[in-house]
Design a protein around this motif. Structure first.
Motif, PDB file in Angstrom:
ATOM      1  N   MET A   1      59.318 -71.125 -18.020  1.00 29.45           N
ATOM      2  CA  MET A   1      60.476 -70.995 -18.877  1.00 29.45           C
ATOM      3  C   MET A   1      61.045 -69.592 -18.742  1.00 29.45           C
ATOM      4  O   MET A   1      60.430 -68.703 -18.178  1.00 29.45           O
ATOM      5  CB  MET A   1      60.097 -71.253 -20.330  1.00 29.45           C
ATOM      6  N   SER A   2      62.191 -69.410 -19.311  1.00 31.55           N
ATOM      7  CA  SER A   2      62.839 -68.106 -19.211  1.00 31.55           C
ATOM      8  C   SER A   2      62.153 -67.100 -20.136  1.00 31.55           C
ATOM      9  O   SER A   2      61.465 -67.458 -21.092  1.00 31.55           O
ATOM     10  CB  SER A   2      64.310 -68.230 -19.590  1.00 31.55           C
ATOM     11  N   VAL A   3      62.357 -65.866 -19.836  1.00 24.93           N
ATOM     12  CA  VAL A   3      61.762 -64.792 -20.618  1.00 24.93           C
ATOM     13  C   VAL A   3      62.316 -64.806 -22.038  1.00 24.93           C
ATOM     14  O   VAL A   3      61.592 -64.574 -23.010  1.00 24.93           O
ATOM     15  CB  VAL A   3      62.018 -63.423 -19.942  1.00 24.93           C
ATOM     16  N   GLY A   4      63.586 -65.140 -22.176  1.00 24.75           N
ATOM     17  CA  GLY A   4      64.210 -65.200 -23.500  1.00 24.75           C
ATOM     18  C   GLY A   4      63.553 -66.230 -24.394  1.00 24.75           C
ATOM     19  O   GLY A   4      63.313 -65.977 -25.579  1.00 24.75           O
ATOM     20  N   GLN A   5      63.259 -67.403 -23.833  1.00 26.42           N
ATOM     21  CA  GLN A   5      62.598 -68.451 -24.611  1.00 26.42           C
ATOM     22  C   GLN A   5      61.195 -68.020 -25.009  1.00 26.42           C
ATOM     23  O   GLN A   5      60.747 -68.272 -26.126  1.00 26.42           O
ATOM     24  CB  GLN A   5      62.528 -69.756 -23.804  1.00 26.42           C
ATOM     25  N   THR A   6      60.485 -67.376 -24.100  1.00 26.39           N
ATOM     26  CA  THR A   6      59.129 -66.915 -24.384  1.00 26.39           C
ATOM     27  C   THR A   6      59.138 -65.916 -25.534  1.00 26.39           C
ATOM     28  O   THR A   6      58.329 -66.014 -26.464  1.00 26.39           O
ATOM     29  CB  THR A   6      58.510 -66.274 -23.131  1.00 26.39           C
ATOM     30  N   LYS A   8      61.443 -65.593 -27.818  1.00 27.25           N
ATOM     31  CA  LYS A   8      61.878 -66.302 -29.021  1.00 27.25           C
ATOM     32  C   LYS A   8      60.705 -67.028 -29.679  1.00 27.25           C
ATOM     33  O   LYS A   8      60.532 -66.971 -30.901  1.00 27.25           O
ATOM     34  CB  LYS A   8      62.976 -67.300 -28.646  1.00 27.25           C
ATOM     35  N   HIS A   9      59.872 -67.682 -28.888  1.00 24.29           N
ATOM     36  CA  HIS A   9      58.735 -68.415 -29.426  1.00 24.29           C
ATOM     37  C   HIS A   9      57.651 -67.475 -29.963  1.00 24.29           C
ATOM     38  O   HIS A   9      57.043 -67.748 -30.997  1.00 24.29           O
ATOM     39  CB  HIS A   9      58.157 -69.360 -28.379  1.00 24.29           C
ATOM     40  N   LYS A  10      57.442 -66.365 -29.286  1.00 25.56           N
ATOM     41  CA  LYS A  10      56.482 -65.365 -29.771  1.00 25.56           C
ATOM     42  C   LYS A  10      56.964 -64.783 -31.099  1.00 25.56           C
ATOM     43  O   LYS A  10      56.172 -64.571 -32.016  1.00 25.56           O
ATOM     44  CB  LYS A  10      56.320 -64.225 -28.767  1.00 25.56           C
ATOM     45  N   GLY A  42      55.662 -72.112 -33.463  1.00 26.80           N
ATOM     46  CA  GLY A  42      55.767 -71.149 -32.357  1.00 26.80           C
ATOM     47  C   GLY A  42      54.651 -71.320 -31.343  1.00 26.80           C
ATOM     48  O   GLY A  42      54.874 -71.273 -30.132  1.00 26.80           O
ATOM     49  N   SER A  43      53.443 -71.563 -31.837  1.00 25.28           N
ATOM     50  CA  SER A  43      52.300 -71.756 -30.938  1.00 25.28           C
ATOM     51  C   SER A  43      52.458 -73.015 -30.096  1.00 25.28           C
ATOM     52  O   SER A  43      52.161 -73.015 -28.894  1.00 25.28           O
ATOM     53  CB  SER A  43      51.002 -71.850 -31.741  1.00 25.28           C
ATOM     54  N   LEU A  44      52.910 -74.095 -30.725  1.00 29.76           N
ATOM     55  CA  LEU A  44      53.099 -75.343 -29.987  1.00 29.76           C
ATOM     56  C   LEU A  44      54.198 -75.223 -28.936  1.00 29.76           C
ATOM     57  O   LEU A  44      54.072 -75.764 -27.833  1.00 29.76           O
ATOM     58  CB  LEU A  44      53.420 -76.487 -30.952  1.00 29.76           C
ATOM     59  N   LYS A  45      55.245 -74.521 -29.274  1.00 31.07           N
ATOM     60  CA  LYS A  45      56.322 -74.324 -28.306  1.00 31.07           C
ATOM     61  C   LYS A  45      55.830 -73.508 -27.108  1.00 31.07           C
ATOM     62  O   LYS A  45      56.190 -73.801 -25.970  1.00 31.07           O
ATOM     63  CB  LYS A  45      57.517 -73.635 -28.965  1.00 31.07           C
ATOM     64  N   GLN A  46      54.991 -72.502 -27.367  1.00 28.77           N
ATOM     65  CA  GLN A  46      54.433 -71.713 -26.271  1.00 28.77           C
ATOM     66  C   GLN A  46      53.536 -72.573 -25.389  1.00 28.77           C
ATOM     67  O   GLN A  46      53.573 -72.466 -24.157  1.00 28.77           O
ATOM     68  CB  GLN A  46      53.632 -70.538 -26.819  1.00 28.77           C
ATOM     69  N   ALA A  47      52.745 -73.428 -26.011  1.00 26.71           N
ATOM     70  CA  ALA A  47      51.867 -74.311 -25.240  1.00 26.71           C
ATOM     71  C   ALA A  47      52.692 -75.286 -24.398  1.00 26.71           C
ATOM     72  O   ALA A  47      52.358 -75.564 -23.241  1.00 26.71           O
ATOM     73  CB  ALA A  47      50.944 -75.078 -26.176  1.00 26.71           C
ATOM     74  N   GLY A  48      53.780 -75.790 -24.959  1.00 29.80           N
ATOM     75  CA  GLY A  48      54.662 -76.666 -24.204  1.00 29.80           C
ATOM     76  C   GLY A  48      55.288 -75.966 -23.018  1.00 29.80           C
ATOM     77  O   GLY A  48      55.403 -76.536 -21.928  1.00 29.80           O
ATOM     78  N   ASP A  49      55.681 -74.719 -23.212  1.00 22.36           N
ATOM     79  CA  ASP A  49      56.257 -73.940 -22.116  1.00 22.36           C
ATOM     80  C   ASP A  49      55.237 -73.724 -21.004  1.00 22.36           C
ATOM     81  O   ASP A  49      55.549 -73.821 -19.821  1.00 22.36           O
ATOM     82  CB  ASP A  49      56.751 -72.582 -22.619  1.00 22.36           C
ATOM     83  N   LYS A  50      53.995 -73.450 -21.383  1.00 23.68           N
ATOM     84  CA  LYS A  50      52.942 -73.247 -20.376  1.00 23.68           C
ATOM     85  C   LYS A  50      52.688 -74.533 -19.600  1.00 23.68           C
ATOM     86  O   LYS A  50      52.476 -74.492 -18.381  1.00 23.68           O
ATOM     87  CB  LYS A  50      51.650 -72.774 -21.043  1.00 23.68           C
ATOM     88  N   ALA A  51      52.719 -75.675 -20.282  1.00 23.43           N
ATOM     89  CA  ALA A  51      52.517 -76.954 -19.604  1.00 23.43           C
ATOM     90  C   ALA A  51      53.661 -77.239 -18.639  1.00 23.43           C
ATOM     91  O   ALA A  51      53.431 -77.710 -17.501  1.00 23.43           O
ATOM     92  CB  ALA A  51      52.392 -78.073 -20.627  1.00 23.43           C
ATOM     93  N   LYS A  52      54.882 -76.959 -19.047  1.00 28.65           N
ATOM     94  CA  LYS A  52      56.034 -77.158 -18.172  1.00 28.65           C
ATOM     95  C   LYS A  52      55.917 -76.304 -16.920  1.00 28.65           C
ATOM     96  O   LYS A  52      56.193 -76.757 -15.819  1.00 28.65           O
ATOM     97  CB  LYS A  52      57.328 -76.827 -18.904  1.00 28.65           C
ATOM     98  N   ASP A  53      55.533 -75.041 -17.127  1.00 25.03           N
ATOM     99  CA  ASP A  53      55.383 -74.139 -15.981  1.00 25.03           C
ATOM    100  C   ASP A  53      54.272 -74.603 -15.043  1.00 25.03           C
ATOM    101  O   ASP A  53      54.396 -74.479 -13.821  1.00 25.03           O
ATOM    102  CB  ASP A  53      55.095 -72.717 -16.458  1.00 25.03           C
ATOM    103  N   ALA A  54      53.207 -75.144 -15.576  1.00 18.95           N
ATOM    104  CA  ALA A  54      52.093 -75.609 -14.751  1.00 18.95           C
ATOM    105  C   ALA A  54      52.516 -76.792 -13.895  1.00 18.95           C
ATOM    106  O   ALA A  54      52.111 -76.903 -12.729  1.00 18.95           O
ATOM    107  CB  ALA A  54      50.911 -75.989 -15.634  1.00 18.95           C
TER     108      ALA A  54
END
Length: 57
Positions: A1-6, A8-10, A42-54
């Motif tokens: 995901m983009s740095v901005g989204q990361t 934002k979720h953090k 926020g934690s779930l969104k970060q986990a979703g982003d990591k799964a998408k990147d994987a």
């Protein structure tokens, strides 16, 4: 995901953590619930982003 989204979720997770602590300190259950919800969201969104990147790699 983009740095901005990361970022934002953090920030959402951090804001939830702060709200939850304020709720605990003031014994305000509504603030505690809002903080917990924000932190978990926020934690779930970060986990979703990591799964998408994987899956993209």
């Amino acid at each position: 995901m983009s740095v901005g989204q990361t970022i934002k979720h953090k920030a959402q997770e951090f804001k939830g953590r702060i709200t939850e602590r304020i709720g605990r300190t003031t014994r305000n259950r509504r603030l505690q619930r809002e903080g917990t919800t924000g932190r978990l969201s926020g934690s779930l969104k970060q986990a979703g982003d990591k799964a998408k990147d994987a899956f993209r790699r």
